[in-house]
Design a protein around this motif. Structure first.
Motif, short mmCIF file in Angstrom:
data_model
loop_
_atom_site.label_atom_id
_atom_site.label_comp_id
_atom_site.label_asym_id
_atom_site.label_seq_id
_atom_site.Cartn_x
_atom_site.Cartn_y
_atom_site.Cartn_z
N ILE A 66 -4.98 12.21 13.99
CA ILE A 66 -5.31 12.42 15.31
C ILE A 66 -6.82 12.90 15.54
CG2 ILE A 66 -5.02 13.40 17.65
CD1 ILE A 66 -2.15 13.49 17.01
N PRO A 67 -7.84 12.13 15.98
CA PRO A 67 -9.15 12.96 16.01
C PRO A 67 -9.48 14.25 16.41
CG PRO A 67 -9.11 10.70 16.74
CD PRO A 67 -7.75 11.32 16.75
N ALA A 68 -10.20 15.19 15.85
CA ALA A 68 -10.27 16.41 16.14
C ALA A 68 -10.65 16.75 17.74
CB ALA A 68 -11.64 16.96 15.60
N GLU A 69 -11.43 15.88 18.46
CA GLU A 69 -11.41 16.01 19.88
C GLU A 69 -10.41 15.69 20.68
OE1 GLU A 69 -13.15 11.93 18.86
OE2 GLU A 69 -13.03 13.86 17.99
N ASP A 70 -9.32 15.19 20.15
CA ASP A 70 -8.30 14.86 20.90
C ASP A 70 -7.15 15.97 20.55
OD1 ASP A 70 -8.61 12.43 22.16
OD2 ASP A 70 -8.64 11.51 20.08
N ARG A 71 -7.32 16.60 19.27
CA ARG A 71 -6.42 17.81 19.16
C ARG A 71 -6.76 18.93 19.98
NH1 ARG A 71 -7.54 16.27 13.53
NH2 ARG A 71 -8.90 18.01 13.38
N GLU A 72 -8.29 18.98 20.41
CA GLU A 72 -8.83 20.00 21.25
C GLU A 72 -8.14 19.85 22.56
OE1 GLU A 72 -10.68 22.65 20.68
OE2 GLU A 72 -10.38 22.03 18.45
N LEU A 73 -7.72 18.61 23.12
CA LEU A 73 -7.20 18.22 24.31
C LEU A 73 -5.95 19.03 24.48
CD1 LEU A 73 -8.06 14.68 25.08
CD2 LEU A 73 -9.26 16.91 25.97
N ALA A 74 -5.09 19.03 23.25
CA ALA A 74 -3.68 19.60 23.16
C ALA A 74 -3.81 21.12 23.50
CB ALA A 74 -3.14 19.16 21.79
N ILE A 75 -4.94 21.68 22.54
CA ILE A 75 -5.14 23.07 22.57
C ILE A 75 -5.41 23.54 24.06
CG2 ILE A 75 -6.61 25.07 21.70
CD1 ILE A 75 -6.79 23.43 18.96
N THR A 76 -6.08 22.94 24.67
CA THR A 76 -6.58 23.03 26.04
C THR A 76 -5.59 22.75 26.95
OG1 THR A 76 -8.92 22.53 25.58
CG2 THR A 76 -8.16 22.65 27.82
N GLY A 77 -4.78 21.91 26.78
CA GLY A 77 -3.66 21.61 27.63
C GLY A 77 -2.57 22.63 27.77
#
Length: 277
Positions: A66-77
């Protein structure tokens, strides 16, 4: 490391609790050290209760496709509050913890995919990072609070142990439960995440959840009395509840949310119920 004057509570309850947790595989960090102005900061502000760098490391290992920027969405979410009522907010997070964070992303070939991103490997404890932090100053809306021990799994604060001095007759585990209730009201972002709560004055130790009334916090025991001989109740509770594999299993398999239509409560199984299962 920051050096603070130690109280009887620190020396007689907090210090041995940390040592027992370290024996079980928990890493230890001093709260002031990892704070925004500490020597090894892991928080960008005193409001932060998730150690995002640790969660980022875990996701990079567990879902590298999973691209790093999408993993960041999970961390923020996962840090986004979904209800002003702490237990409702917590129940929403608990579902994400068990089911995974829903994520839509494009893979390396541009194909849209969906996934449930697991925040913690509940089946393989060794794949996770376990960290206990003492004296974690948390400031929300000007309210400054400092829980005794917060237990992080992959940077997510899933456990808390609140301690009282065994030398003070008035500093009882029940008072620690009252303190937890006060924390829930004043620093609610922490309690979006905290799954299991332990309270102790070394001699007495009890376990519950963020909605458990003081009278329903219960002592943890081993089913064989001989296993607890020579141990304080605090040690018995730590070894029985917060051993990493047991801790994750309690969170995933032994909690129940109940509602009467107006109020939601979270219930944790008692030691004999867990043993029976």
């Amino acid at each position: 490391m920051t050096v603070l004057k130690r109280s009887p509570e620190d020396e007689l309850a907090e210090k041995p609790a940390i040592e027992w947790l370290e024996e079980l595989g928990w890493e230890f960090a001093h709260g002031p050290d990892i704070s925004p102005d500490g020597v090894a900061p892991e928080r960008s502000s005193y409001r932060d209760v998730v150690l995002a760098g640790r969660l980022r490391r875990f996701l990079a290992r567990s879902v590298p496709d999973i691209p790093a920027e999408d993993r960041e969405l999970a961390i923020t979410g996962i840090q986004t509050t979904t209800s002003p009522v702490p237990i409702e907010d917590h129940a929403d997070f608990h579902r994400l913890l068990i089911e995974g964070f829903p994520l839509t992303y494009n893979d390396s070939e541009g194909v849209e995919r969906t996934a449930r991103v697991k925040l913690v490997d509940l089946d393989r404890p060794d794949n996770n990072e376990f960290l206990v932090v003492n004296q974690l100053t948390t400031i929300v809306s000007g309210k400054n609070r400092r829980p005794d021990l917060v237990l992080f799994v992959n940077g997510i604060p899933l456990g808390q142990i609140e301690l009282k001095s065994p030398l003070a007759a008035s500093a009882t585990p029940e008072k620690a439960v009252d303190q937890i209730a006060h924390y829930v009201e004043t620093i609610p972002p922490l309690y979006r995440f905290v799954e299991v709560v332990g309270v102790s004055d070394l001699h007495r130790a009890m376990v519950g959840t963020i909605t458990t009334p003081a009278e329903h916090f219960k002592q943890w025991k081993s089913m064989e009395a001989s296993d607890d001989e020579g141990k304080s109740q605090l040690e018995v509770m730590i070894r029985g509840v917060f051993e990493p594999e047991r801790f994750l299993r309690l969170i995933s398999d032994y909690v129940l949310f109940e509602t009467d239509g107006s109020r939601t409560s979270k219930i944790l199984a008692k030691y004999h119920q867990v043993d029976a299962v």
